[in-house]
Design an enzyme around this catalytic site. Structure first.
Site, mmCIF file in Angstrom:
data_model
loop_
_atom_site.group_PDB
_atom_site.id
_atom_site.type_symbol
_atom_site.label_atom_id
_atom_site.label_comp_id
_atom_site.label_asym_id
_atom_site.label_seq_id
_atom_site.Cartn_x
_atom_site.Cartn_y
_atom_site.Cartn_z
ATOM 1 N N ARG A 1 -0.137 -8.991 -9.731
ATOM 2 C CA ARG A 1 0.553 -9.967 -10.594
ATOM 3 C C ARG A 1 0.003 -11.365 -10.381
ATOM 4 O O ARG A 1 -0.049 -12.192 -11.292
ATOM 5 C CB ARG A 1 2.062 -9.946 -10.299
ATOM 6 C CG ARG A 1 2.909 -10.831 -11.213
ATOM 7 C CD ARG A 1 4.391 -10.735 -10.885
ATOM 8 N NE ARG A 1 4.716 -11.190 -9.542
ATOM 9 C CZ ARG A 1 4.830 -12.456 -9.166
ATOM 10 N NH1 ARG A 1 4.629 -13.421 -10.050
ATOM 11 N NH2 ARG A 1 5.138 -12.772 -7.917
ATOM 12 N N GLU B 1 10.696 1.433 2.417
ATOM 13 C CA GLU B 1 9.978 2.009 1.283
ATOM 14 C C GLU B 1 9.779 3.512 1.456
ATOM 15 O O GLU B 1 9.474 3.972 2.551
ATOM 16 C CB GLU B 1 8.596 1.325 1.130
ATOM 17 C CG GLU B 1 8.658 -0.173 0.901
ATOM 18 C CD GLU B 1 9.267 -0.552 -0.454
ATOM 19 O OE1 GLU B 1 9.490 0.350 -1.288
ATOM 20 O OE2 GLU B 1 9.545 -1.747 -0.669
ATOM 21 N N CYS C 1 0.763 -5.228 -0.338
ATOM 22 C CA CYS C 1 1.614 -4.430 0.553
ATOM 23 C C CYS C 1 1.541 -2.957 0.205
ATOM 24 O O CYS C 1 1.383 -2.106 1.088
ATOM 25 C CB CYS C 1 3.070 -4.894 0.470
ATOM 26 S SG CYS C 1 3.338 -6.454 1.298
HETATM 27 N N1 PCA Z 1 3.992 -9.301 0.676
HETATM 28 C C1 PCA Z 1 3.094 -8.977 -0.402
HETATM 29 C C2 PCA Z 1 1.714 -9.020 0.201
HETATM 30 C C3 PCA Z 1 1.863 -9.672 1.523
HETATM 31 C C4 PCA Z 1 3.309 -9.728 1.771
HETATM 32 O O1 PCA Z 1 3.840 -10.096 2.817
HETATM 33 C C5 PCA Z 1 3.453 -7.687 -1.120
HETATM 34 O O2 PCA Z 1 4.636 -7.305 -1.126
HETATM 35 O O3 PCA Z 1 2.571 -7.036 -1.681
#
Ligand code: PCA
Length: 223
Positions: A92, A82, A145
């Site tokens: 969501r 990212e 996240c």
């Molecule tokens: N993925 C989610 C939250 C926890 C995870 O492992 C996300 O992409 O926000």
């Protein structure tokens, strides 16, 4: 002198799953030595209220020179490095405590966004050279996240401003595909096995530690 640390965080399972690849990678690499650093692992709750204090606690306990937070991203086909964390929550689905905040900031009065301070292109090149599917991503979403990613970058930025002479601790976020056993329950979903995931994240850490500056190569997208 104590061994410098890399902090690797994963998340608890969420969205009806009973496992999370991010947690499994963090636990697999916990205690490993990579590039002269020791890996500390922490598992964060999938909760808007509790994830940030848990991240702060992990940062204080580890005092890492490099922090990489990991999260599961069902639907992504590659390790997704990212680039941008945004100061926006728009959930969501409810988090693991049932909270579903909509259109609120992660941190009030903080900037709109932060860039990852990881050498993302050097990490991508190292992953491709090792034959691990990887990509750069320009959105970490608007769920837990992204909130953790944003809070991490805000904390690292505050620390760098407070002690400008110190070597800035770097950090960022990588989303990972589902594990094969999760994809088996979700027809059509892409997956990556835990050995490839763990190897890929170890390579990404090694590349981050060995590149003080990022590569000047194209990594953009047109859409
Ligand atoms: N993925 C989610 C939250 C926890 C995870 O492992 C996300 O992409 O926000």
């Amino acid at each position: 002198m104590t061994t410098p640390r890399v902090l690797l965080t994963g998340f608890e399972a969420f969205d009806g799953e009973d496992i999370n690849p991010a947690r499994q990678i963090a636990e697999t690499l916990s205690g490993e030595h990579i590039g002269g650093h020791r890996v500390d692992a922490a598992v964060l709750p999938v909760s808007f209220a509790d994830a940030l204090p848990a991240l702060t606690q992990a940062l204080e306990a580890s005092r890492p020179t490099l922090t990489i937070c990991l999260g599961q991203a069902g639907g992504r086909t590659r390790l997704s490095i990212e680039r941008v964390a945004i100061n926006l929550i728009d959930a969501r689905i409810p988090d693991n405590t049932g909270a579903q905040p909509i259109d609120t900031p992660v941190i009030a009065d903080a900037p709109a966004a932060y860039f990852s301070t990881l050498p993302v292109k050097a990490m991508l090149a190292a992953l491709h050279a090792a034959g691990v599917p990887a990509e750069l991503s320009f959105s970490a979403g608007s769920y837990v996240c992204n909130a953790v990613f944003f809070a991490l970058m805000h904390a690292l930025h505050a620390r760098a401003s407070a002690t400008p002479s110190a070597t800035a601790a770097r950090g960022g976020f990588i989303h990972v595909p589902l594990l094969p056993q999760q994809a088996a329950r979700n027809p059509g979903a892409a997956s990556m096995d835990i050995d490839t995931l763990s190897k890929g994240i170890a390579i990404a850490i090694e590349a981050a530690l060995s590149h003080a500056h990022d590569l000047h190569t194209t990594g953009g997208s047109t859409h």
